[in-house]
Scaffold this motif. Structure first.
Motif, PDB file in Angstrom:
ATOM      1  N   ALA A  44      -3.270   9.250   6.328  1.00  0.00           N
ATOM      2  CA  ALA A  44      -1.804   9.249   6.325  1.00  0.00           C
ATOM      3  C   ALA A  44      -1.216  10.626   6.627  1.00  0.00           C
ATOM      4  O   ALA A  44      -0.219  10.741   7.354  1.00  0.00           O
ATOM      5  CB  ALA A  44      -1.302   8.744   4.974  1.00  0.00           C
ATOM      6  N   SER A  94       0.812  -1.223   0.000  1.00  0.00           N
ATOM      7  CA  SER A  94       0.000   0.000   0.000  1.00  0.00           C
ATOM      8  C   SER A  94       0.843   1.269   0.000  1.00  0.00           C
ATOM      9  O   SER A  94       1.723   1.465   0.843  1.00  0.00           O
ATOM     10  CB  SER A  94      -0.916  -0.029   1.235  1.00  0.00           C
ATOM     11  OG  SER A  94      -1.249   1.259   1.670  1.00  0.00           O
ATOM     12  N   VAL A  95       0.528   2.156  -0.955  1.00  0.00           N
ATOM     13  CA  VAL A  95       1.213   3.452  -1.051  1.00  0.00           C
ATOM     14  C   VAL A  95       1.064   4.248   0.250  1.00  0.00           C
ATOM     15  O   VAL A  95       2.032   4.777   0.806  1.00  0.00           O
ATOM     16  CB  VAL A  95       0.622   4.266  -2.230  1.00  0.00           C
ATOM     17  CG1 VAL A  95       0.970   5.737  -2.135  1.00  0.00           C
ATOM     18  CG2 VAL A  95       1.091   3.680  -3.558  1.00  0.00           C
ATOM     19  N   TYR A  96      -0.177   4.331   0.748  1.00  0.00           N
ATOM     20  CA  TYR A  96      -0.399   5.214   1.906  1.00  0.00           C
ATOM     21  C   TYR A  96       0.143   4.604   3.197  1.00  0.00           C
ATOM     22  O   TYR A  96       0.592   5.333   4.086  1.00  0.00           O
ATOM     23  CB  TYR A  96      -1.882   5.607   1.998  1.00  0.00           C
ATOM     24  CG  TYR A  96      -2.193   6.720   1.011  1.00  0.00           C
ATOM     25  CD1 TYR A  96      -2.005   8.049   1.348  1.00  0.00           C
ATOM     26  CD2 TYR A  96      -2.603   6.427  -0.286  1.00  0.00           C
ATOM     27  CE1 TYR A  96      -2.239   9.071   0.445  1.00  0.00           C
ATOM     28  CE2 TYR A  96      -2.848   7.447  -1.203  1.00  0.00           C
ATOM     29  CZ  TYR A  96      -2.661   8.773  -0.825  1.00  0.00           C
ATOM     30  OH  TYR A  96      -2.884   9.779  -1.733  1.00  0.00           O
ATOM     31  N   GLY A 147     -12.720   2.204   5.382  1.00  0.00           N
ATOM     32  CA  GLY A 147     -12.170   0.921   4.935  1.00  0.00           C
ATOM     33  C   GLY A 147     -10.831   1.051   4.229  1.00  0.00           C
ATOM     34  O   GLY A 147     -10.445   0.161   3.466  1.00  0.00           O
ATOM     35  N   ARG A 148     -10.128   2.148   4.451  1.00  0.00           N
ATOM     36  CA  ARG A 148      -8.830   2.346   3.807  1.00  0.00           C
ATOM     37  C   ARG A 148      -7.698   2.029   4.793  1.00  0.00           C
ATOM     38  O   ARG A 148      -7.901   1.962   6.004  1.00  0.00           O
ATOM     39  CB  ARG A 148      -8.686   3.811   3.348  1.00  0.00           C
ATOM     40  CG  ARG A 148      -9.755   4.279   2.363  1.00  0.00           C
ATOM     41  CD  ARG A 148      -9.525   3.685   1.001  1.00  0.00           C
ATOM     42  NE  ARG A 148     -10.543   4.110   0.047  1.00  0.00           N
ATOM     43  CZ  ARG A 148     -10.384   5.108  -0.830  1.00  0.00           C
ATOM     44  NH1 ARG A 148      -9.271   5.809  -0.848  1.00  0.00           N
ATOM     45  NH2 ARG A 148     -11.353   5.397  -1.678  1.00  0.00           N
ATOM     46  N   ILE A 149      -6.507   1.880   4.240  1.00  0.00           N
ATOM     47  CA  ILE A 149      -5.304   1.760   5.053  1.00  0.00           C
ATOM     48  C   ILE A 149      -4.370   2.911   4.698  1.00  0.00           C
ATOM     49  O   ILE A 149      -4.395   3.380   3.542  1.00  0.00           O
ATOM     50  CB  ILE A 149      -4.597   0.392   4.829  1.00  0.00           C
ATOM     51  CG1 ILE A 149      -4.495   0.060   3.338  1.00  0.00           C
ATOM     52  CG2 ILE A 149      -5.293  -0.692   5.606  1.00  0.00           C
ATOM     53  CD1 ILE A 149      -3.763  -1.233   3.025  1.00  0.00           C
ATOM     54  N   PHE A 183      -8.196  -5.307   0.264  1.00  0.00           N
ATOM     55  CA  PHE A 183      -8.663  -5.856  -1.011  1.00  0.00           C
ATOM     56  C   PHE A 183      -9.003  -7.340  -0.904  1.00  0.00           C
ATOM     57  O   PHE A 183      -9.205  -8.016  -1.921  1.00  0.00           O
ATOM     58  CB  PHE A 183      -7.611  -5.634  -2.105  1.00  0.00           C
ATOM     59  CG  PHE A 183      -7.371  -4.168  -2.380  1.00  0.00           C
ATOM     60  CD1 PHE A 183      -8.388  -3.381  -2.899  1.00  0.00           C
ATOM     61  CD2 PHE A 183      -6.151  -3.586  -2.104  1.00  0.00           C
ATOM     62  CE1 PHE A 183      -8.190  -2.031  -3.146  1.00  0.00           C
ATOM     63  CE2 PHE A 183      -5.943  -2.234  -2.347  1.00  0.00           C
ATOM     64  CZ  PHE A 183      -6.963  -1.454  -2.873  1.00  0.00           C
TER      65      PHE A 183
HETATM   66  N1  LIG Z   1      -6.946   9.430   2.411  1.00  0.00           N
HETATM   67  C1  LIG Z   1      -6.407   8.129   2.818  1.00  0.00           C
HETATM   68  C2  LIG Z   1      -6.128   7.317   1.570  1.00  0.00           C
HETATM   69  C3  LIG Z   1      -5.685   5.914   1.899  1.00  0.00           C
HETATM   70  C4  LIG Z   1      -5.861   4.973   0.718  1.00  0.00           C
HETATM   71  O1  LIG Z   1      -6.496   5.303  -0.287  1.00  0.00           O
HETATM   72  N2  LIG Z   1      -5.316   3.765   0.896  1.00  0.00           N
HETATM   73  C5  LIG Z   1      -5.503   2.750  -0.114  1.00  0.00           C
HETATM   74  C6  LIG Z   1      -4.314   1.811  -0.158  1.00  0.00           C
HETATM   75  S1  LIG Z   1      -2.830   2.637  -0.649  1.00  0.00           S
HETATM   76  C7  LIG Z   1      -6.711   1.926   0.237  1.00  0.00           C
HETATM   77  O2  LIG Z   1      -6.969   1.679   1.389  1.00  0.00           O
HETATM   78  N3  LIG Z   1      -7.470   1.517  -0.772  1.00  0.00           N
HETATM   79  C8  LIG Z   1      -8.598   0.675  -0.583  1.00  0.00           C
HETATM   80  C9  LIG Z   1      -9.754   1.035  -1.460  1.00  0.00           C
HETATM   81  O3  LIG Z   1      -9.605   1.916  -2.315  1.00  0.00           O
HETATM   82  O4  LIG Z   1     -10.814   0.441  -1.258  1.00  0.00           O
HETATM   83  C10 LIG Z   1      -5.158   8.334   3.660  1.00  0.00           C
HETATM   84  O5  LIG Z   1      -4.485   9.355   3.488  1.00  0.00           O
HETATM   85  O6  LIG Z   1      -4.860   7.503   4.530  1.00  0.00           O
END
Ligand SMILES: N[C@@H](CCC(=O)N[C@@H](CS)C(=O)NCC(=O)O)C(=O)O
Length: 217
Positions: A67, A11-13, A52-54, A36
């Motif tokens: 982040a 994961s980028v973030y 639901g993000r990381i 995912f």
């Molecule tokens: N605004 C969030 C963005 C985090 C983000 O988009 N993480 C991605 C992984 S790099 C994620 O969780 N994606 C899952 C999805 O899009 O459902 C932050 O800054 O933490």
């Protein structure tokens, strides 16, 4: 260990937060969360990150997500080299670069160029050439903008800052695609910046599975 980061090695973030922790010299535990996974994010993760993000983060009893908030907290709360410029103008430029990365570059460099050219084909999904073409145009616009904002040797000047740590994981994916390599090569200063960042121990230590697969160290 008092600090837990919930996320994934791809994961980028999550990597942005890991880079800040490593550059500050702050020990942490990475607890794997695969957003995912079939069936979506694990239900207990939604209590930490309602979208639901990381990543998500916890320091003792202090939970945090997003982040940008996590890395600023890590920089403010712990000893170690400051990751934010000392002047108002320096901080404004850093925040501007981070906003460009979040608002425009992540979608085009990573979700567009990288995912369509490398990520999807690696999983047997053919690249969507129309999407790739649109993302390539947008990515070129992002590189032009970032090249215009970037100082040297780091994006905000003499010292590494959160802008570099936000950009590095996005560039790491972008340059795995031949289109990304070619576009970056047209920007001498950004290419030199990326070569410097890619060699930093924190960036090497957090290489994603796809980077290790495509270019084993
Ligand atoms: N605004 C969030 C963005 C985090 C983000 O988009 N993480 C991605 C992984 S790099 C994620 O969780 N994606 C899952 C999805 O899009 O459902 C932050 O800054 O933490």
């Amino acid at each position: 260990m008092p600090i837990t980061l919930y996320g994934a090695d791809y994961s980028v973030y999550t990597r942005i937060a890991r880079l800040a922790l490593l550059e500050k010299g702050v020990p942490y535990r990475l607890e794997p969360v695969d957003v995912f996974a079939p069936g979506g994010p694990p239900p207990d993760h939604l209590a930490r990150q309602p979208f639901g993000r990381i990543p998500a983060f916890r320091h003792d009893d202090f939970p945090l997500y997003e982040a940008g908030a996590i890395v600023r907290y890590v920089d403010d709360a712990f000893d170690g080299p400051s990751l934010q410029p000392a002047t108002a103008k320096g901080r404004a430029r850093m925040n501007q670069i981070i906003s460009v990365l979040d608002s425009y570059a992540f979608a085009s460099l990573v979700l567009g160029v990288y995912v369509e050219r490398i990520g999807h084909p690696a999983r047997g999904v053919p690249a969507d050439e129309a999407k790739l073409a649109a993302a390539t145009l947008r990515a070129a616009q992002c590189l032009d903008a970032l090249a215009g904002l970037a100082d040297a040797p780091f994006l905000t000047g003499e010292h590494l800052s959160l802008a570099d740590l936000h950009a590095a994981p996005m560039f790491a994916y972008f340059v795995l695609a031949p289109e990304g390599q070619a576009m970056l090569a047209r920007h001498d200063r950004l290419a030199a910046w990326w070569a410097r960042l890619a060699a930093r121990p924190s960036v090497v230590a957090t290489r994603t599975p796809m980077e290790r697969k495509i270019s084993p160290a």
